[in-house]
Write an enzyme that holds these catalytic residues in place. Sequence first.
Site, PDB file in Angstrom:
ATOM      1  CD  GLU A  16     -99.630  39.951 -80.677  1.00 49.69           C
ATOM      2  OE1 GLU A  16     -98.577  39.597 -81.307  1.00 49.69           O
ATOM      3  OE2 GLU A  16    -100.830  39.597 -81.328  1.00 49.69           O
ATOM      4  CG  ASP A  30     -91.198  36.262 -85.603  1.00 48.12           C
ATOM      5  OD1 ASP A  30     -92.207  36.663 -85.858  1.00 48.12           O
ATOM      6  OD2 ASP A  30     -90.721  36.023 -84.408  1.00 48.12           O
ATOM      7  CE1 TYR A  88    -101.848  36.509 -86.048  1.00 45.80           C
ATOM      8  CE2 TYR A  88    -101.225  37.190 -84.068  1.00 45.80           C
ATOM      9  CZ  TYR A  88    -100.677  37.329 -85.278  1.00 45.80           C
ATOM     10  OH  TYR A  88     -99.761  37.988 -85.752  1.00 45.80           O
TER      11      TYR A  88
END
Length: 267
Positions: free
Chosen positions: A47, A58, A172
């Site tokens: 990734e 994040d 995911y």
Amino acid sequence: MASKRMEAAMNSHKPLFIPFITAGDPSADATVELALMLEEAGASLLELGIPYSDPLADGPTIQAASKRALAEGMSLEQALKLVPLMREKGLTIPVVIFTYFNPLLQYGERRFTEEAAELGIDGVLVPDLPYEESEELSGLCHEKELVLISLVAPTSRERMVKIAERAEGFLYCVSSLGVTGARSKLDPRVYDFLTTVREASRIPTAVGFGISTAEQVKVMNEHADGVVVGSALVAEIGARAEALKQPATRAEALAEIKTFVSSLISS
């Protein structure tokens, strides 16, 4: 070629190990060498994160990596061009671009998919693009045989079956709510969530967000087909940023990071 690389990686009989690094952190040259080292260490897929000034999903570790990369002048266009350099040096594993939607929209979705296919990229993951709004990008990806990676979170149980039905490559699974970041403990409810996802999915599942220790990797591999490791790896890179920037000290820093990665995979 892209879809064949992804298909081969997903059909492996060993647990998937998917590392995340930020393009340009701490430099473009170091990013290329990190990719090659990660394949040598046993990565199934890479990734490659696009540095962004407002990364909503994040935590502080990857935010710091984005800041370092942006200071180096890294952009979406430059990040894409790193991939053929990786390929020229021998990278064979799939590369998935991890980007927020705003940079992608500014770049142009069609332009992105056309260039990504030409440059040896295999897919894209856009964490802030809802499933319900991904049809246009999905269509463009299909035209170029790029894989659009889907995410499912504990909050999306009602939509899980729909997302799983259309998912490609790997699914995911977000292990916990909130932002990315290494965690000493994972929410025990994640196991039931992963079981439910696995039952609904016809493709491999990989769990990310917070996976940071060999023990966590071992446990997660019992409940999913693999793991995504981001913040823990990015922290190792950040701790050696200056050494990685310098050609004279890069090899030693790469070897130290490889030891860390190998310790996770061998679990």
